[in-house]
Design an enzyme around this catalytic site. Structure first.
Site, short mmCIF file in Angstrom:
data_model
loop_
_atom_site.label_atom_id
_atom_site.label_comp_id
_atom_site.label_asym_id
_atom_site.label_seq_id
_atom_site.Cartn_x
_atom_site.Cartn_y
_atom_site.Cartn_z
N GLY A 178 0.83 -1.20 0.00
CA GLY A 178 0.00 0.00 0.00
C GLY A 178 0.87 1.25 0.00
N GLN A 179 0.23 2.41 -0.06
CA GLN A 179 1.00 3.67 -0.06
C GLN A 179 1.87 3.78 1.20
OE1 GLN A 179 -0.81 7.40 -1.71
NE2 GLN A 179 -2.66 6.52 -0.85
N ALA B 3 -5.44 -2.20 4.83
CA ALA B 3 -6.82 -1.81 5.12
C ALA B 3 -7.67 -1.96 3.88
CB ALA B 3 -6.87 -0.34 5.59
N LYS C 293 -13.41 1.51 10.35
CA LYS C 293 -12.11 1.95 10.87
C LYS C 293 -12.21 2.31 12.35
CE LYS C 293 -8.74 2.50 8.93
NZ LYS C 293 -7.60 1.56 8.70
N THR D 86 -9.59 0.09 1.76
CA THR D 86 -9.61 1.55 1.60
C THR D 86 -10.54 2.03 0.48
OG1 THR D 86 -7.63 1.40 0.23
CG2 THR D 86 -7.30 1.94 2.55
N TYR E 240 -17.06 2.64 5.67
CA TYR E 240 -15.60 2.67 5.84
C TYR E 240 -15.24 3.33 7.18
CZ TYR E 240 -10.78 4.35 5.19
OH TYR E 240 -9.45 4.64 5.36
N TRP F 68 -6.19 12.18 3.79
CA TRP F 68 -5.78 12.56 2.43
C TRP F 68 -4.35 12.11 2.08
CZ3 TRP F 68 -7.77 18.25 1.33
CH2 TRP F 68 -9.11 18.34 1.70
N THR G 28 -8.43 6.96 10.48
CA THR G 28 -8.81 7.98 9.49
C THR G 28 -9.63 9.12 10.07
OG1 THR G 28 -10.22 8.26 7.53
CG2 THR G 28 -10.75 6.43 8.94
P1 NDP Z 1 -3.71 1.56 0.29
O1 NDP Z 1 -5.08 1.36 -0.27
O2 NDP Z 1 -2.66 2.20 -0.55
O3 NDP Z 1 -3.13 0.16 0.76
C1 NDP Z 1 -3.90 -0.73 1.49
C2 NDP Z 1 -3.19 -2.05 1.48
O4 NDP Z 1 -4.00 -2.98 2.20
C3 NDP Z 1 -2.96 -2.61 0.07
O5 NDP Z 1 -1.61 -2.95 -0.10
C4 NDP Z 1 -3.85 -3.84 0.04
O6 NDP Z 1 -3.30 -4.90 -0.67
C5 NDP Z 1 -3.92 -4.20 1.53
N1 NDP Z 1 -5.08 -5.05 1.74
C6 NDP Z 1 -6.35 -4.84 1.36
N2 NDP Z 1 -7.11 -5.90 1.67
C7 NDP Z 1 -6.27 -6.80 2.27
C8 NDP Z 1 -6.44 -8.09 2.80
N3 NDP Z 1 -7.61 -8.73 2.79
N4 NDP Z 1 -5.36 -8.71 3.32
C9 NDP Z 1 -4.16 -8.12 3.33
N5 NDP Z 1 -3.93 -6.91 2.83
C10 NDP Z 1 -4.98 -6.25 2.31
O7 NDP Z 1 -3.89 2.32 1.67
P2 NDP Z 1 -3.01 3.49 2.29
O8 NDP Z 1 -1.58 3.09 2.35
O9 NDP Z 1 -3.39 4.76 1.63
O10 NDP Z 1 -3.63 3.51 3.76
C11 NDP Z 1 -2.88 3.11 4.90
C12 NDP Z 1 -3.72 3.33 6.14
O11 NDP Z 1 -4.08 4.71 6.23
C13 NDP Z 1 -5.03 2.55 6.16
O12 NDP Z 1 -5.27 2.13 7.48
C14 NDP Z 1 -6.07 3.57 5.76
O13 NDP Z 1 -7.34 3.26 6.29
C15 NDP Z 1 -5.49 4.82 6.38
N6 NDP Z 1 -5.91 6.06 5.75
C16 NDP Z 1 -5.74 6.25 4.41
C17 NDP Z 1 -6.14 7.42 3.80
C18 NDP Z 1 -5.96 7.65 2.33
O14 NDP Z 1 -6.26 8.76 1.87
N7 NDP Z 1 -5.48 6.69 1.56
C19 NDP Z 1 -6.75 8.52 4.58
C20 NDP Z 1 -6.87 8.22 6.00
C21 NDP Z 1 -6.45 7.04 6.53
P3 NDP Z 1 -3.76 -5.17 -2.19
O15 NDP Z 1 -3.36 -3.95 -2.93
O16 NDP Z 1 -3.00 -6.38 -2.55
O17 NDP Z 1 -5.24 -5.37 -2.12
#
Ligand code: NDP
Length: 314
Positions: free
Chosen positions: A17-18, A78, A147, A80, A143, A168, A119
């Site tokens: 993820g990011q 997560a 969370k 997301t 969502y 964000w 979040t």
């Molecule tokens: P991303 O969507 O970029 O990454 C989420 C990761 O979770 C992906 O690598 C995904 O893997 C993995 N994932 C999803 N489903 C599963 C699963 N069943 N088992 C294992 N892994 C899984 O999220 P961010 O990095 O942006 O977010 C990081 C955190 O920050 C999260 O907790 C999010 O809720 C929180 N957040 C994010 C915001 C945003 O703007 N993005 C804002 C506020 C909070 P795959 O790609 O393989 O599905």
């Protein structure tokens, strides 16, 4: 004296993820003892999650549980997809609430601290003031509710933990608003961007760097500073203000931007109907974090500048 910064070991969940990729960019091979993606550890497989996680952790438990080489779990995974979650409530709650609860239980039983993310969507976004940690949550979407339940499950496990609510998120890896706007600004003559939602664009790198730095100060499980914090840059803007800033900066850096400043139109969110209601006010107050750990957080613009510079080099 061992340098604690170098001796802390991280086991990373959600490596692709990011935020997961920001951790991978930050850490040395010695610091990142394990990094699992969706395939290696599926958070939706609740029945086997605890066993699978313990298997992954097992090789790192000795001798890394020695005081000088603490092991810490980071859960950056997560569900997301905010709008899809409206139709997939079970999946969102499994991954965002039940799985973090199981991870936190495993971590607490093994006496391993856990870092977890949440979040701004746990709030209803009323008013103009920045939300503090003690404000009552009132999520507007599935969502957001999932969370919030995740935060509660992590806290209920009673292990040493840090939960960071953020907003964000953007970075060089993955898809995000900044990258979408950069692409559209190069393709189109005019853009419409929402102006009635305010918050702080948060670089993924900050969400790895700050927690990692903080771990240096958290040597004792009994330290009262474990807990829930808001983590985002200082200052705030709207999506429209964010888009105008990043497009202007990109133009000045020499990107072939097509849209002019005047052609970036500010619109209400009602012009972009979506399934999940977003909070109008996503501002998070970070004073608790800055006071507890003596930090000074940067303004959001510096994160945008840094990511643009990194993307420019690619
Ligand atoms: P991303 O969507 O970029 O990454 C989420 C990761 O979770 C992906 O690598 C995904 O893997 C993995 N994932 C999803 N489903 C599963 C699963 N069943 N088992 C294992 N892994 C899984 O999220 P961010 O990095 O942006 O977010 C990081 C955190 O920050 C999260 O907790 C999010 O809720 C929180 N957040 C994010 C915001 C945003 O703007 N993005 C804002 C506020 C909070 P795959 O790609 O393989 O599905």
């Amino acid at each position: 004296m061992p340098n604690v910064e170098h001796s802390t070991r991280i086991f990373l969940i959600g490596a692709n993820g990011q935020v997961g990729q920001a951790w991978r960019d930050l850490l040395t091979d010695e610091q990142l003892v394990g990094a699992v993606d969706h395939k290696a550890l599926d958070l939706s497989q609740l029945d086997e999650l605890a066993d699978r996680l313990r298997e992954h952790l097992q090789p790192h438990l000795q001798p890394l549980q020695q005081q000088s080489q603490p092991l810490v779990i980071v859960n950056a995974a997560a569900y997301t997809a905010v709008d899809q979650a409206q139709d997939h409530q079970q999946q969102a709650f499994d991954i965002n609430a039940r799985a973090p609860g199981i991870i936190a239980d495993v971590a607490a039983n093994l006496r391993i601290p856990l870092i977890h993310y949440s979040t701004d969507y746990v709030f209803d976004g009323h008013g103009e003031q920045a939300f503090v940690e003690s404000d009552a949550p009132a999520p507007l979407s599935v969502y957001g509710r999932s969370k919030l339940a995740g935060e509660q499950a992590v806290a209920a496990a009673n292990g040493a933990h840090l939960i960071f609510r953020t907003s964000w998120v953007f970075g060089v890896h993955g898809q995000n608003f900044l990258k979408t706007m950069l692409r559209l600004a190069q393709e189109r003559d005019a853009l419409s961007v929402v102006d009635d939602q305010i918050g702080a664009p948060t670089p993924a790198a900050l969400l790895a760097q700050v927690p990692f730095d903080i771990l240096r100060q958290l040597q004792e499980r009994e330290d009262p500073r474990w807990g829930l914090y808001h983590l985002c840059p200082t200052e705030h803007t709207s999506w429209h203000g964010y888009a105008c800033y990043l497009i202007r900066q990109a133009r000045e850096m020499g990107w072939s931007i097509r849209v002019t400043d005047d052609a970036i139109k500010a619109v209400d969110s009602s012009e972009f109907p979506v399934k999940a209601t977003r909070p109008h006010n996503s501002r998070l107050c970070t004073q608790k974090l800055q006071n507890a750990f003596g930090l000074t957080l940067p303004a959001w613009q510096s994160g945008v500048d840094q990511v643009l510079a990194q993307l420019d080099k690619q």
